[in-house]
Design a protein around this motif. Sequence first.
Motif, PDB file in Angstrom:
ATOM      1  N   UNK A 163      40.793  27.991  28.770  1.00  0.00           N
ATOM      2  CA  UNK A 163      42.240  27.769  28.695  1.00  0.00           C
ATOM      3  C   UNK A 163      42.576  26.814  27.561  1.00  0.00           C
ATOM      4  N   UNK A 164      41.860  25.700  27.501  1.00  0.00           N
ATOM      5  CA  UNK A 164      42.074  24.739  26.413  1.00  0.00           C
ATOM      6  C   UNK A 164      41.678  25.338  25.074  1.00  0.00           C
ATOM      7  N   UNK A 165      40.614  26.148  25.073  1.00  0.00           N
ATOM      8  CA  UNK A 165      40.144  26.759  23.828  1.00  0.00           C
ATOM      9  C   UNK A 165      41.190  27.705  23.253  1.00  0.00           C
ATOM     10  N   UNK A 166      41.826  28.502  24.100  1.00  0.00           N
ATOM     11  CA  UNK A 166      42.839  29.446  23.606  1.00  0.00           C
ATOM     12  C   UNK A 166      44.121  28.730  23.202  1.00  0.00           C
ATOM     13  N   UNK A 167      44.459  27.667  23.914  1.00  0.00           N
ATOM     14  CA  UNK A 167      45.626  26.875  23.531  1.00  0.00           C
ATOM     15  C   UNK A 167      45.418  26.291  22.137  1.00  0.00           C
ATOM     16  N   UNK A 168      44.229  25.790  21.891  1.00  0.00           N
ATOM     17  CA  UNK A 168      43.896  25.208  20.581  1.00  0.00           C
ATOM     18  C   UNK A 168      43.864  26.293  19.503  1.00  0.00           C
ATOM     19  N   UNK A 169      43.298  27.445  19.811  1.00  0.00           N
ATOM     20  CA  UNK A 169      43.231  28.530  18.842  1.00  0.00           C
ATOM     21  C   UNK A 169      44.636  28.985  18.442  1.00  0.00           C
ATOM     22  N   UNK A 170      45.516  29.096  19.419  1.00  0.00           N
ATOM     23  CA  UNK A 170      46.904  29.488  19.169  1.00  0.00           C
ATOM     24  C   UNK A 170      47.584  28.465  18.261  1.00  0.00           C
ATOM     25  N   UNK A 171      47.381  27.179  18.551  1.00  0.00           N
ATOM     26  CA  UNK A 171      47.937  26.099  17.745  1.00  0.00           C
ATOM     27  C   UNK A 171      47.429  26.189  16.308  1.00  0.00           C
ATOM     28  N   UNK A 172      46.127  26.361  16.143  1.00  0.00           N
ATOM     29  CA  UNK A 172      45.543  26.421  14.801  1.00  0.00           C
ATOM     30  C   UNK A 172      46.017  27.653  14.046  1.00  0.00           C
ATOM     31  N   UNK A 173      46.239  28.744  14.767  1.00  0.00           N
ATOM     32  CA  UNK A 173      46.754  29.947  14.115  1.00  0.00           C
ATOM     33  C   UNK A 173      48.163  29.707  13.583  1.00  0.00           C
ATOM     34  N   UNK A 174      49.027  29.157  14.426  1.00  0.00           N
ATOM     35  CA  UNK A 174      50.433  28.998  14.051  1.00  0.00           C
ATOM     36  C   UNK A 174      50.634  28.005  12.913  1.00  0.00           C
ATOM     37  N   UNK A 175      49.726  27.054  12.762  1.00  0.00           N
ATOM     38  CA  UNK A 175      49.889  26.038  11.721  1.00  0.00           C
ATOM     39  C   UNK A 175      49.431  26.505  10.345  1.00  0.00           C
ATOM     40  N   UNK A 176      48.874  27.704  10.268  1.00  0.00           N
ATOM     41  CA  UNK A 176      48.453  28.238   8.965  1.00  0.00           C
ATOM     42  C   UNK A 176      49.087  29.620   8.790  1.00  0.00           C
ATOM     43  N   UNK A 216      39.891  31.324   7.568  1.00  0.00           N
ATOM     44  CA  UNK A 216      40.242  30.116   8.323  1.00  0.00           C
ATOM     45  C   UNK A 216      39.143  29.708   9.302  1.00  0.00           C
ATOM     46  N   UNK A 217      38.465  30.686   9.881  1.00  0.00           N
ATOM     47  CA  UNK A 217      37.379  30.401  10.822  1.00  0.00           C
ATOM     48  C   UNK A 217      36.336  29.460  10.230  1.00  0.00           C
ATOM     49  N   UNK A 218      36.160  29.530   8.920  1.00  0.00           N
ATOM     50  CA  UNK A 218      35.099  28.768   8.262  1.00  0.00           C
ATOM     51  C   UNK A 218      35.517  27.355   7.880  1.00  0.00           C
ATOM     52  N   UNK A 219      36.785  27.025   8.072  1.00  0.00           N
ATOM     53  CA  UNK A 219      37.263  25.675   7.739  1.00  0.00           C
ATOM     54  C   UNK A 219      36.778  24.682   8.791  1.00  0.00           C
ATOM     55  N   UNK A 220      36.445  23.459   8.378  1.00  0.00           N
ATOM     56  CA  UNK A 220      35.959  22.456   9.338  1.00  0.00           C
ATOM     57  C   UNK A 220      36.796  22.311  10.604  1.00  0.00           C
ATOM     58  N   UNK A 221      38.141  22.343  10.533  1.00  0.00           N
ATOM     59  CA  UNK A 221      38.897  22.199  11.788  1.00  0.00           C
ATOM     60  C   UNK A 221      38.683  23.336  12.775  1.00  0.00           C
ATOM     61  N   UNK A 222      38.175  24.478  12.280  1.00  0.00           N
ATOM     62  CA  UNK A 222      38.056  25.662  13.134  1.00  0.00           C
ATOM     63  C   UNK A 222      36.625  26.001  13.529  1.00  0.00           C
ATOM     64  N   UNK A 223      35.667  25.244  13.053  1.00  0.00           N
ATOM     65  CA  UNK A 223      34.273  25.568  13.340  1.00  0.00           C
ATOM     66  C   UNK A 223      33.943  25.463  14.828  1.00  0.00           C
ATOM     67  N   UNK A 224      34.709  24.658  15.547  1.00  0.00           N
ATOM     68  CA  UNK A 224      34.450  24.501  16.990  1.00  0.00           C
ATOM     69  C   UNK A 224      35.346  25.390  17.846  1.00  0.00           C
ATOM     70  N   UNK A 225      36.164  26.237  17.221  1.00  0.00           N
ATOM     71  CA  UNK A 225      36.958  27.193  17.997  1.00  0.00           C
ATOM     72  C   UNK A 225      36.030  28.186  18.688  1.00  0.00           C
ATOM     73  N   UNK A 226      36.422  28.622  19.861  1.00  0.00           N
ATOM     74  CA  UNK A 226      35.622  29.631  20.566  1.00  0.00           C
ATOM     75  C   UNK A 226      36.542  30.546  21.354  1.00  0.00           C
ATOM     76  N   UNK A 227      35.987  31.677  21.756  1.00  0.00           N
ATOM     77  CA  UNK A 227      36.755  32.648  22.512  1.00  0.00           C
ATOM     78  C   UNK A 227      37.166  33.860  21.692  1.00  0.00           C
ATOM     79  N   UNK A 228      36.653  33.964  20.457  1.00  0.00           N
ATOM     80  CA  UNK A 228      37.029  35.103  19.610  1.00  0.00           C
ATOM     81  C   UNK A 228      36.596  36.431  20.237  1.00  0.00           C
TER      82      UNK A 228
END
Length: 326
Positions: free
Chosen positions: A56-69, A87-99
């Motif tokens: 749940x937290x992972x998808x909330x964060x992924x959504x946030x990171x998507x909308x900001x770029x 974007x997946x390869x940028x340092x802020x996104x390396x810890x994203x999960x749930x793809x």
Amino acid sequence: MGRTRCFEIVVFVVLGFLGSALGDLQLGFYAQSCPKAEQIVLDYVTKHVPNAPNLAAAFLRMHFHDCFVRGCDGSVLLNDTTSTSAEKSAPPNLSLRGFDFIDRVKSLIEAECPGVVSCADILSLVARDAVVNRGGPFWQVPTGRRDGTISKASEALRNIPSPASNFTTLQARFASKGLKVKDLVLLSGGHTIGVAICSSFTNRLYNFTGKGDQDPSLDSDYAANLKANKCKTIRDNTTVVEMDPGSFKTFDLSYYTLLVKRRGLFSSDAALITDSTSRSFINQLLQDKLSNFFADFATSMEKMGNVGVKTRTRGEIRKQCAFVNS
């Protein structure tokens, strides 16, 4: 025709245009073209998120990171190409999960309605439904987003706020997306169900100014506990720490209680109590009922979900979320 009458007509035309543009997203956008789409998302989330509640937290964060770029266009879901780091390869996104979860939902919807439902909408719906599944607030998700075709790691690095951001930087990044200080405070509240890897904040424990010191804005007892029991070295890239210890499975106000006790994990969390306007919002939240927080959080999520959306003929409906259509 009088000047006043002309002015009224101009205003009417402008407002009509804006209303049309804002109206491109709508509740039930797929009611005719793919009527089962939102139910497919909800059913999959309901079946699988309880087995992996941290998603749940992972998808909330992924959504946030998507909308900001580039806006909420699913560009965070794209893979690298031979010529571009996504974007997946940028340092802020390396810890994203749930793809892979998003990909599976997309496959189910493609089987039902090929080429109709965007990955951007799927991500928006999954984030909402996953949070609600874990007892968090419900918010409206109007649909009709189309998928972007450009994804650049350099843009993610420039646009996504860092855990080390101070308040000035946070405010500027949010303002650039049309979001206010109140939205910053409320959206940060998503950390109530979040976790973080030690290395994302251990500079605050071991080397805050580059002299082997500790961040004086972090409660000393909390810092000592983290050093002794969690993050025992500055380079710990594996240990996970709850952002809201003792309550990280519950979507509640305790994250803000920790902030005023100087126990926010990131510098960006601690920054929220350094500004008088931000701190006043936090104090008000702590005085209000939980239902008020849920309602306000929902409003800010709805605003964020509208950032930079692509509709009508802009973008595309990807066949696979990780790749642009050939």
